[in-house]
Design a protein around this motif. Structure first.
Motif, PDB file in Angstrom:
ATOM      1  N   MET A   1       0.841  -1.191   0.000  1.00 38.91           N
ATOM      2  CA  MET A   1       0.000   0.000   0.000  1.00 38.91           C
ATOM      3  C   MET A   1       0.887   1.256   0.000  1.00 38.91           C
ATOM      4  O   MET A   1       1.824   1.362   0.782  1.00 38.91           O
ATOM      5  CB  MET A   1      -0.899   0.012   1.240  1.00 38.91           C
ATOM      6  N   THR A   2       0.553   2.176  -0.894  1.00 39.64           N
ATOM      7  CA  THR A   2       1.299   3.415  -0.994  1.00 39.64           C
ATOM      8  C   THR A   2       0.622   4.502  -0.167  1.00 39.64           C
ATOM      9  O   THR A   2      -0.574   4.769  -0.317  1.00 39.64           O
ATOM     10  CB  THR A   2       1.379   3.874  -2.466  1.00 39.64           C
ATOM     11  N   LEU A   3       1.384   5.128   0.704  1.00 41.21           N
ATOM     12  CA  LEU A   3       0.837   6.192   1.533  1.00 41.21           C
ATOM     13  C   LEU A   3       0.833   7.513   0.775  1.00 41.21           C
ATOM     14  O   LEU A   3       1.775   7.827   0.055  1.00 41.21           O
ATOM     15  CB  LEU A   3       1.659   6.334   2.814  1.00 41.21           C
ATOM     16  N   ASP A   4      -0.223   8.269   0.936  1.00 40.47           N
ATOM     17  CA  ASP A   4      -0.353   9.559   0.262  1.00 40.47           C
ATOM     18  C   ASP A   4      -0.957  10.575   1.237  1.00 40.47           C
ATOM     19  O   ASP A   4      -2.178  10.698   1.354  1.00 40.47           O
ATOM     20  CB  ASP A   4      -1.228   9.426  -0.982  1.00 40.47           C
ATOM     21  N   PHE A   5      -0.095  11.292   1.947  1.00 41.96           N
ATOM     22  CA  PHE A   5      -0.563  12.264   2.925  1.00 41.96           C
ATOM     23  C   PHE A   5      -1.031  13.565   2.273  1.00 41.96           C
ATOM     24  O   PHE A   5      -1.685  14.375   2.924  1.00 41.96           O
ATOM     25  CB  PHE A   5       0.557  12.573   3.931  1.00 41.96           C
ATOM     26  N   SER A   6      -0.693  13.760   0.996  1.00 39.27           N
ATOM     27  CA  SER A   6      -1.078  15.009   0.322  1.00 39.27           C
ATOM     28  C   SER A   6      -2.592  15.128   0.192  1.00 39.27           C
ATOM     29  O   SER A   6      -3.120  16.239   0.053  1.00 39.27           O
ATOM     30  CB  SER A   6      -0.433  15.078  -1.066  1.00 39.27           C
ATOM     31  N   ILE A   7      -3.290  14.008   0.266  1.00 36.59           N
ATOM     32  CA  ILE A   7      -4.748  14.037   0.130  1.00 36.59           C
ATOM     33  C   ILE A   7      -5.397  14.844   1.253  1.00 36.59           C
ATOM     34  O   ILE A   7      -6.486  15.390   1.113  1.00 36.59           O
ATOM     35  CB  ILE A   7      -5.307  12.600   0.094  1.00 36.59           C
ATOM     36  N   LEU A   8      -4.674  14.942   2.375  1.00 34.93           N
ATOM     37  CA  LEU A   8      -5.220  15.654   3.528  1.00 34.93           C
ATOM     38  C   LEU A   8      -5.239  17.165   3.332  1.00 34.93           C
ATOM     39  O   LEU A   8      -5.916  17.876   4.073  1.00 34.93           O
ATOM     40  CB  LEU A   8      -4.413  15.307   4.781  1.00 34.93           C
ATOM     41  N   LEU A   9      -4.490  17.651   2.358  1.00 37.22           N
ATOM     42  CA  LEU A   9      -4.487  19.094   2.096  1.00 37.22           C
ATOM     43  C   LEU A   9      -5.873  19.579   1.682  1.00 37.22           C
ATOM     44  O   LEU A   9      -6.223  20.739   1.907  1.00 37.22           O
ATOM     45  CB  LEU A   9      -3.458  19.422   1.009  1.00 37.22           C
ATOM     46  N   ARG A  10      -6.656  18.697   1.103  1.00 41.68           N
ATOM     47  CA  ARG A  10      -8.019  19.064   0.699  1.00 41.68           C
ATOM     48  C   ARG A  10      -8.945  19.234   1.889  1.00 41.68           C
ATOM     49  O   ARG A  10     -10.003  19.859   1.786  1.00 41.68           O
ATOM     50  CB  ARG A  10      -8.592  17.999  -0.244  1.00 41.68           C
ATOM     51  N   PHE A  11      -8.548  18.664   3.029  1.00 45.62           N
ATOM     52  CA  PHE A  11      -9.416  18.689   4.214  1.00 45.62           C
ATOM     53  C   PHE A  11      -8.791  19.499   5.348  1.00 45.62           C
ATOM     54  O   PHE A  11      -9.170  19.339   6.510  1.00 45.62           O
ATOM     55  CB  PHE A  11      -9.672  17.253   4.682  1.00 45.62           C
ATOM     56  N   GLU A  12      -7.869  20.368   4.993  1.00 52.07           N
ATOM     57  CA  GLU A  12      -7.182  21.161   6.011  1.00 52.07           C
ATOM     58  C   GLU A  12      -8.168  22.014   6.817  1.00 52.07           C
ATOM     59  O   GLU A  12      -8.091  22.082   8.049  1.00 52.07           O
ATOM     60  CB  GLU A  12      -6.143  22.065   5.341  1.00 52.07           C
ATOM     61  N   HIS A  13      -9.108  22.642   6.145  1.00 54.54           N
ATOM     62  CA  HIS A  13     -10.068  23.514   6.826  1.00 54.54           C
ATOM     63  C   HIS A  13     -10.939  22.707   7.790  1.00 54.54           C
ATOM     64  O   HIS A  13     -11.203  23.155   8.919  1.00 54.54           O
ATOM     65  CB  HIS A  13     -10.933  24.243   5.800  1.00 54.54           C
ATOM     66  N   ALA A  14     -11.384  21.540   7.357  1.00 55.76           N
ATOM     67  CA  ALA A  14     -12.237  20.697   8.206  1.00 55.76           C
ATOM     68  C   ALA A  14     -11.487  20.241   9.457  1.00 55.76           C
ATOM     69  O   ALA A  14     -12.037  20.241  10.566  1.00 55.76           O
ATOM     70  CB  ALA A  14     -12.724  19.481   7.419  1.00 55.76           C
ATOM     71  N   LEU A  15     -10.221  19.892   9.303  1.00 57.56           N
ATOM     72  CA  LEU A  15      -9.414  19.474  10.449  1.00 57.56           C
ATOM     73  C   LEU A  15      -9.209  20.624  11.432  1.00 57.56           C
ATOM     74  O   LEU A  15      -9.247  20.425  12.652  1.00 57.56           O
ATOM     75  CB  LEU A  15      -8.067  18.928   9.970  1.00 57.56           C
ATOM     76  N   LEU A  16      -9.003  21.818  10.902  1.00 59.24           N
ATOM     77  CA  LEU A  16      -8.830  22.982  11.778  1.00 59.24           C
ATOM     78  C   LEU A  16     -10.111  23.290  12.547  1.00 59.24           C
ATOM     79  O   LEU A  16     -10.055  23.650  13.732  1.00 59.24           O
ATOM     80  CB  LEU A  16      -8.401  24.194  10.957  1.00 59.24           C
ATOM     81  N   LEU A  17     -11.249  23.149  11.877  1.00 60.93           N
ATOM     82  CA  LEU A  17     -12.520  23.356  12.569  1.00 60.93           C
ATOM     83  C   LEU A  17     -12.725  22.316  13.667  1.00 60.93           C
ATOM     84  O   LEU A  17     -13.209  22.630  14.763  1.00 60.93           O
ATOM     85  CB  LEU A  17     -13.680  23.298  11.567  1.00 60.93           C
ATOM     86  N   GLY A  18     -12.352  21.070  13.363  1.00 61.58           N
ATOM     87  CA  GLY A  18     -12.458  20.015  14.370  1.00 61.58           C
ATOM     88  C   GLY A  18     -11.538  20.271  15.548  1.00 61.58           C
ATOM     89  O   GLY A  18     -11.918  20.064  16.707  1.00 61.58           O
ATOM     90  N   LEU A  19     -10.329  20.747  15.257  1.00 66.60           N
ATOM     91  CA  LEU A  19      -9.377  21.065  16.326  1.00 66.60           C
ATOM     92  C   LEU A  19      -9.906  22.223  17.172  1.00 66.60           C
ATOM     93  O   LEU A  19      -9.784  22.198  18.411  1.00 66.60           O
ATOM     94  CB  LEU A  19      -8.025  21.434  15.721  1.00 66.60           C
ATOM     95  N   TRP A  20     -10.483  23.229  16.522  1.00 68.30           N
ATOM     96  CA  TRP A  20     -11.043  24.359  17.256  1.00 68.30           C
ATOM     97  C   TRP A  20     -12.156  23.894  18.201  1.00 68.30           C
ATOM     98  O   TRP A  20     -12.233  24.338  19.356  1.00 68.30           O
ATOM     99  CB  TRP A  20     -11.574  25.399  16.280  1.00 68.30           C
ATOM    100  N   MET A  21     -13.008  22.981  17.735  1.00 66.68           N
ATOM    101  CA  MET A  21     -14.077  22.462  18.586  1.00 66.68           C
ATOM    102  C   MET A  21     -13.505  21.684  19.762  1.00 66.68           C
ATOM    103  O   MET A  21     -13.990  21.803  20.900  1.00 66.68           O
ATOM    104  CB  MET A  21     -15.006  21.568  17.759  1.00 66.68           C
ATOM    105  N   THR A  22     -12.467  20.912  19.516  1.00 64.09           N
ATOM    106  CA  THR A  22     -11.824  20.153  20.596  1.00 64.09           C
ATOM    107  C   THR A  22     -11.239  21.088  21.643  1.00 64.09           C
ATOM    108  O   THR A  22     -11.417  20.876  22.853  1.00 64.09           O
ATOM    109  CB  THR A  22     -10.716  19.250  20.024  1.00 64.09           C
TER     110      THR A  22
END
Length: 221
Positions: free
Chosen positions: A1-22
């Motif tokens: 399996m090839t790892l591809d962390f670049s895909i997370l760049l599309r969800f950067e805003h969603a992760l930041l919102l989740g972190l803010w809620m936490t």
């Protein structure tokens, strides 16, 4: 399996919102939980047997049962008993505040016991009312002595806050799970989520050690 962390760049805003809620949830529960913990700590040092018994039952129950079960009970059962609707945010705040109050009450109880009895006797001799004794004499010293352990409790609460994702609250863990399900990339997503938690918790644990050393030195222990 090839790892591809670049895909997370599309969800950067969603992760930041989740972190803010936490972070928001954690701060709210820290403030409410520490306040509750101090009050319960006072009750546990009371001369009134009934107050000590009730506060001890509360502390032992919330320290002795899993936080996840407490959260589920408050989210699913409490609305049935009270006949009111509770949002996942309200349920998370209630559950984590009660848990934080229980663990910090032991911290405050220990710090309260470390305050010399002669100081309280001096307050009585000076005719200070009970409220002034607590706010001006007991509270500052108790907080100072409890700071290192309280900071450790705060770090623990930050990590425990991930449990609120189980009741659908859009915190960092919940957002990470949704992204993982939508992208079928659980390894990359959950690894990044874990690293975010670590990036916040690790400096805090180092700060706890630093504050503890300075506090002990200041108290000349």
């Amino acid at each position: 399996m090839t790892l591809d962390f670049s895909i997370l760049l599309r969800f950067e805003h969603a992760l930041l919102l989740g972190l803010w809620m936490t972070l928001k949830l954690t701060v709210i529960c820290i403030v409410l939980g520490c306040t509750l913990g101090f009050l319960v700590g006072l009750l546990r040092t009371s001369r009134n047997l009934a107050l000590r018994a009730i506060s001890s039952i509360y502390v032992e129950f919330f320290r002795g049962t899993p936080v996840l079960i407490q959260l589920f009970w408050i989210f699913f059962c409490l609305p049935l008993l009270l006949g009111v609707e509770l949002s996942n945010l309200a349920s998370g705040v209630i559950a984590l505040t009660l848990y934080m109050g229980a663990i910090t009450s032991e911290t405050f109880r220990a710090s309260l016991k470390s305050i010399g009895r002669e100081q309280l006797d001096a307050c009585v001799a000076l005719g200070l009312p009970r409220r002034s004794q607590v706010m001006n004499v007991v509270l500052p010293q108790a907080v100072l002595r409890a700071i290192p352990t309280l900071l450790s409790n705060c770090v623990s609460l930050f990590k425990e806050s991930a449990l609120v994702s189980a009741v659908g609250m859009a915190d960092l863990m919940f957002v990470g799970q949704n992204i993982s399900n939508n992208t079928a990339r659980p390894v990359e997503v959950l690894t990044v989520v874990a690293l975010i938690y670590f990036a916040i918790a690790f400096p805090l644990t180092r700060a706890v050690s630093l504050v503890e050393g300075r506090t002990l030195k200041k108290l000349a222990i």
